[in-house]
Design an enzyme around this catalytic site. Structure first.
Site, mmCIF file in Angstrom:
data_model
loop_
_atom_site.group_PDB
_atom_site.id
_atom_site.type_symbol
_atom_site.label_atom_id
_atom_site.label_comp_id
_atom_site.label_asym_id
_atom_site.label_seq_id
_atom_site.Cartn_x
_atom_site.Cartn_y
_atom_site.Cartn_z
ATOM 1 N N GLU A 3 -30.169 69.235 79.218
ATOM 2 C CA GLU A 3 -29.932 70.295 78.563
ATOM 3 C C GLU A 3 -30.328 69.613 77.492
ATOM 4 O O GLU A 3 -29.237 68.714 77.102
ATOM 5 C CB GLU A 3 -28.566 71.146 78.383
ATOM 6 N N LYS B 12 -32.739 80.163 77.522
ATOM 7 C CA LYS B 12 -31.303 80.635 78.625
ATOM 8 C C LYS B 12 -30.518 81.297 78.313
ATOM 9 O O LYS B 12 -30.478 81.977 77.035
ATOM 10 C CB LYS B 12 -30.038 79.296 77.500
ATOM 11 N N CYS C 17 -28.541 75.292 83.096
ATOM 12 C CA CYS C 17 -26.944 74.630 83.312
ATOM 13 C C CYS C 17 -26.327 76.091 83.615
ATOM 14 O O CYS C 17 -26.479 76.724 84.239
ATOM 15 C CB CYS C 17 -26.618 74.734 81.950
#
Length: 265
Positions: A44, A113, A147
């Site tokens: 990330e 995300k 994540c």
């Protein structure tokens, strides 16, 4: 269908130094290609660093910006696909994004995300609104998330129902949440019958301590590769024949009863 040898670059690079991080990525691509890898995944926010505060909007680039062009050249030069995290600028909006580029240097998919973690991310990023982003790579359906997204079972199940074979999860997993890499990710792979590649940053960065432990887990919940706590390149096979056999044996998706789950939404 042949296996896809997949390499995970566990590294934090040098926060704030995009040129340096591109050199790290190229060195990793060279080493991964020498090992026979067809795909390299980086963590990330790899291109810029994660804990860069006010530099997030300064270093953010469009998905087709100069850094994307540089990654495309690296991919084409070394003959392997690359997935990497970066801050994506779209007009005045900045997203925490991951992009997948194929071995010819073509951009295959960009994911933003959807679940932002903590005050830091909510200050600097806008959440994405497309939960399932996929691309075809080497005969496999590859899905993307980042994540914290993988910690929501609904997210991963949506990928399973959409046919994702390999889920790539660049992450910035920090202390004290290492149980996510150790325990949660293998469960996600097993309960959804897919391979999951979880590739982390490592070491101290700003207020955070990243724990490493990058892993590639099979649909049986068994890690095929597992990094330690430091800078490392690990790799393993994503085997479509094993995946098909595992899905035939494991009944989770077949035994679902969606009519009972309306209260979840």
């Amino acid at each position: 269908m042949t296996s896809l040898h997949t390499a995970l670059l566990q590294s934090s690079g040098r926060p704030g130094d995009v040129a340096h991080n591109l050199r790290v990525l190229e060195d990793a691509a060279r080493a991964a290609a020498a090992q026979g890898a067809g795909l390299l995944a980086a963590p990330e926010m790899f291109l810029t660093g994660y804990a860069i505060g006010a530099d997030v909007p300064k270093l953010a680039e469009p998905a087709d910006g100069p850094s994307a062009d540089a990654v495309a050249r690296i991919a084409a030069d070394h003959g392997l696909a690359i997935a990497y995290g970066f801050p994506e600028r779209d007009g005045d909006t900045v997203y925490n994004a991951v992009q997948l580029i194929d071995a010819d240097g073509a951009r295959l998919a960009t994911y933003r995300k959807t679940h932002l973690f903590g005050c830091f991310e909510r200050e600097w990023f806008t959440p994405g609104d497309q939960p399932v982003v996929q691309a075809e790579l080497g005969g496999l359906r590859v899905g993307l998330m980042i994540c914290y997204d993988v910690e929501f079972p609904e997210n991963v199940r949506a990928h399973a129902l959409a046919g994702t074979d390999l889920l790539l999860v660049p992450t910035a997993q920090m202390h004290p949440f290492q149980f996510v890499a150790e325990s949660l990710v293998p469960v996600r792979a097993f309960e959804n019958q897919m391979y999951v590649a979880y590739v982390n940053r490592t070491g101290p960065e700003g207020e955070f301590e990243f724990v490493g432990l990058s892993t590639l887990v099979g649909p049986d919940g068994v890690a095929r590769a597992r990094a330690g706590r430091g800078e490392e390149l690990v790799s393993a096979e994503v085997d479509p024949a094993f995946l098909a056999a595992s899905r035939e044996t494991n009944p989770y998706l077949r035994d679902r009863r969606p009519e009972l789950y309306a209260s979840l939404v």
